[in-house]
Design an enzyme around this catalytic site. Structure first.
Site, PDB file in Angstrom:
ATOM      1  N   GLU A  42       0.869  -1.180   0.000  1.00  0.00           N
ATOM      2  CA  GLU A  42       0.000   0.000   0.000  1.00  0.00           C
ATOM      3  C   GLU A  42       0.903   1.227   0.000  1.00  0.00           C
ATOM      4  O   GLU A  42       1.663   1.449   0.954  1.00  0.00           O
ATOM      5  CB  GLU A  42      -0.891   0.019   1.241  1.00  0.00           C
ATOM      6  CG  GLU A  42      -1.696   1.305   1.388  1.00  0.00           C
ATOM      7  CD  GLU A  42      -2.298   1.495   2.777  1.00  0.00           C
ATOM      8  OE1 GLU A  42      -2.666   2.633   3.102  1.00  0.00           O
ATOM      9  OE2 GLU A  42      -2.385   0.505   3.533  1.00  0.00           O
ATOM     10  N   ARG A  46       1.249  10.469   0.318  1.00  0.00           N
ATOM     11  CA  ARG A  46       1.750  11.544   1.186  1.00  0.00           C
ATOM     12  C   ARG A  46       3.014  12.184   0.634  1.00  0.00           C
ATOM     13  O   ARG A  46       3.651  12.983   1.315  1.00  0.00           O
ATOM     14  CB  ARG A  46       2.014  11.001   2.596  1.00  0.00           C
ATOM     15  CG  ARG A  46       0.770  10.415   3.264  1.00  0.00           C
ATOM     16  CD  ARG A  46       1.067   9.957   4.666  1.00  0.00           C
ATOM     17  NE  ARG A  46      -0.060   9.230   5.262  1.00  0.00           N
ATOM     18  CZ  ARG A  46      -0.070   8.774   6.505  1.00  0.00           C
ATOM     19  NH1 ARG A  46       0.967   8.983   7.286  1.00  0.00           N
ATOM     20  NH2 ARG A  46      -1.130   8.114   6.975  1.00  0.00           N
ATOM     21  N   LYS A 129     -10.199  -1.419   6.806  1.00  0.00           N
ATOM     22  CA  LYS A 129      -8.963  -1.021   7.459  1.00  0.00           C
ATOM     23  C   LYS A 129      -9.371  -0.421   8.810  1.00  0.00           C
ATOM     24  O   LYS A 129     -10.165   0.521   8.851  1.00  0.00           O
ATOM     25  CB  LYS A 129      -8.245   0.034   6.621  1.00  0.00           C
ATOM     26  CG  LYS A 129      -7.058   0.697   7.310  1.00  0.00           C
ATOM     27  CD  LYS A 129      -6.402   1.697   6.373  1.00  0.00           C
ATOM     28  CE  LYS A 129      -5.213   2.359   7.028  1.00  0.00           C
ATOM     29  NZ  LYS A 129      -4.373   3.075   6.050  1.00  0.00           N
TER      30      LYS A 129
END
Length: 208
Positions: A42, A46, A129
């Site tokens: 994943e 950012r 998640k």
């Protein structure tokens, strides 16, 4: 396109959560992950070059699933549809859910409360998640939520480390955990690449 349950099962025991610091860092890690047969990564959005990092990992890890994390809005979701194998967000968004269903994109929404789980389940999601796992109750919270939500499957992320990830994996409702500790920094990779390679091979060959 894999469904969300297939993604987390293929990823087990740990989904590598990568916040790469540069394209060189991403390349070095992707080469390491490919050699260790890491099944999925994943990549968080950012970094300004995050989408280039996704492409780089897709190219260098042809046998792995490459996902995009920290997806917050429609624009990011629509780009991820074309460039990634799955999408993860830190919270639940009905708009993102509707887009995922419409485009047949594998979407794993983030949840932190029973209310959010109910809202996501109403949109036909069953894989979540749990974020930020350690900060909101960790193992104890997951045990509590598994009662009213026996069909929910979780990939807890946030505050999980080599020291405690086994506690999460011991729960029947947890298919895998998200971990950034298995993504070495550039300095760590230069210092002990062989050590990280050995650790990753043990992690995925053993399955625990």
């Amino acid at each position: 396109m894999h469904d969300a349950l297939t993604v987390v099962k293929k990823t087990a025991p740990v989904m590598a959560v990568a916040q790469f610091t540069s394209l060189d860092h991403a390349k070095a890690c992707a080469e390491l992950f490919a050699e260790a047969a890491v099944p999925a990564v994943e990549i968080t959005l950012r970094h300004p070059d995050a989408w280039q990092m996704v492409k780089l990992c897709k190219d260098l890890m042809p046998n792995a699933l490459i996902g995009v994390g920290t997806v917050l809005n429609r624009r990011q979701m629509l780009r991820a549809v074309d460039e990634a194998d799955f999408v993860i967000s830190p919270g639940f968004s009905r708009e993102l859910s509707m887009l995922a269903h419409k485009t047949l994109t594998t979407y794993i929404p983030g949840v932190a409360t029973a209310t959010e789980i109910m809202a996501a389940m109403a949109e036909e999601h069953r894989v979540f998640k749990m974020y930020p796992a350690a900060a909101i109750g960790g193992v104890a919270l997951l045990k509590s939520l598994s009662g009213p939500f026996p069909d929910a499957v979780f990939c807890p992320t946030g505050g999980i480390s080599e020291a405690n990830y086994q506690e999460y994996l011991a729960l029947p409702c947890v298919s895998c955990v998200g971990g950034s500790w298995i993504v070495p920094s550039e300095a760590a990779l230069q210092k002990d690449r062989a050590g990280y390679l050995s650790m990753l091979k043990r992690l995925y060959q053993r399955g625990t």
